[in-house]
Design a protein around this motif. Structure first.
Motif, PDB file in Angstrom:
ATOM      1  N   UNK A  25       2.135  11.678  -0.428  1.00 34.72           N
ATOM      2  CA  UNK A  25       3.323  11.488  -1.246  1.00 34.72           C
ATOM      3  C   UNK A  25       3.034  10.772  -2.538  1.00 34.72           C
ATOM      4  N   UNK A  26       2.012   9.940  -2.519  1.00 39.72           N
ATOM      5  CA  UNK A  26       1.549   9.303  -3.736  1.00 39.72           C
ATOM      6  C   UNK A  26       0.152   8.781  -3.488  1.00 39.72           C
ATOM      7  N   UNK A  27      -0.529   8.509  -4.557  1.00 36.89           N
ATOM      8  CA  UNK A  27      -1.871   7.945  -4.440  1.00 36.89           C
ATOM      9  C   UNK A  27      -1.802   6.464  -4.757  1.00 36.89           C
ATOM     10  N   UNK A  28      -2.309   5.659  -3.870  1.00 39.02           N
ATOM     11  CA  UNK A  28      -2.323   4.226  -4.094  1.00 39.02           C
ATOM     12  C   UNK A  28      -3.564   3.874  -4.902  1.00 39.02           C
ATOM     13  N   UNK A  29      -3.384   3.643  -6.170  1.00 39.37           N
ATOM     14  CA  UNK A  29      -4.520   3.305  -7.015  1.00 39.37           C
ATOM     15  C   UNK A  29      -4.781   1.810  -7.007  1.00 39.37           C
ATOM     16  N   UNK A  30      -3.898   1.078  -6.418  1.00 36.56           N
ATOM     17  CA  UNK A  30      -4.109  -0.355  -6.283  1.00 36.56           C
ATOM     18  C   UNK A  30      -3.296  -0.825  -5.091  1.00 36.56           C
ATOM     19  N   UNK A  31      -3.458  -2.080  -4.761  1.00 40.14           N
ATOM     20  CA  UNK A  31      -2.683  -2.611  -3.653  1.00 40.14           C
ATOM     21  C   UNK A  31      -3.519  -2.784  -2.402  1.00 40.14           C
ATOM     22  N   UNK A  32      -2.942  -3.462  -1.468  1.00 39.36           N
ATOM     23  CA  UNK A  32      -3.611  -3.820  -0.225  1.00 39.36           C
ATOM     24  C   UNK A  32      -3.047  -2.987   0.917  1.00 39.36           C
ATOM     25  N   UNK A  33      -3.929  -2.504   1.768  1.00 36.60           N
ATOM     26  CA  UNK A  33      -3.526  -1.778   2.964  1.00 36.60           C
ATOM     27  C   UNK A  33      -3.886  -2.611   4.187  1.00 36.60           C
ATOM     28  N   UNK A  34      -3.062  -2.541   5.201  1.00 40.03           N
ATOM     29  CA  UNK A  34      -3.298  -3.353   6.375  1.00 40.03           C
ATOM     30  C   UNK A  34      -3.019  -2.618   7.669  1.00 40.03           C
ATOM     31  N   UNK A  35      -3.487  -3.211   8.746  1.00 37.00           N
ATOM     32  CA  UNK A  35      -3.190  -2.739  10.100  1.00 37.00           C
ATOM     33  C   UNK A  35      -2.521  -3.882  10.855  1.00 37.00           C
ATOM     34  N   UNK A  36      -1.517  -3.518  11.612  1.00 39.08           N
ATOM     35  CA  UNK A  36      -0.839  -4.451  12.492  1.00 39.08           C
ATOM     36  C   UNK A  36      -0.802  -3.830  13.881  1.00 39.08           C
TER      37      UNK A  36
END
Length: 122
Positions: A25-36
């Motif tokens: 749906x979009x490309x994350x060119x920045x930002x933090x990804x996490x797992x919970x």
């Protein structure tokens, strides 16, 4: 935006799994990804997070040395490699992002995947 988590399953204690989280749906060119993760009867718990550049990672103490988070920017996918799994790792695992800061707080993450079940037998 959709986050699609996959790779869960049933594994014996000491085994390994690799979870994947594909963003569409979009490309994350920045930002933090996490797992919970969330085990039955327990609150959702932070596991690891990674900056989109991959330069910075943080882990909850209970998985340090056993789990590794990584990302493939070209595939817009984040991975969680889980080794030496323990029964206490049993939970539904969710990927989330992006967050503007590398954080353990689930409220910082904007989008959430549907979750993938990980079950570790003793």
């Amino acid at each position: 935006v959709q986050l699609q988590a996959s790779g869960g399953g049933l594994v014996q204690a000491g085994g390994s799994l690799r979870l994947s989280c594909a963003a569409s749906g979009r490309t994350f060119s920045s930002g933090v990804m996490g797992w919970f993760r969330q085990a039955p009867g327990k609150e959702r718990e932070f596991v690891p997070a990674i900056s989109w550049s991959g330069d910075t990672t943080i882990y909850v103490d209970s998985v340090k040395g056993r789990f590794t988070i990584s990302q493939d920017n070209a595939k817009n996918t984040v991975y969680l490699r889980m080794n030496s799994l323990k029964p206490e790792d049993t939970a539904v695992y969710y990927c989330a992002g992006p967050s503007v800061t590398i954080s353990r707080r689930d409220t910082q993450y904007r989008y959430w995947g549907q979750g993938t079940q990980v079950t570790v037998s003793s």
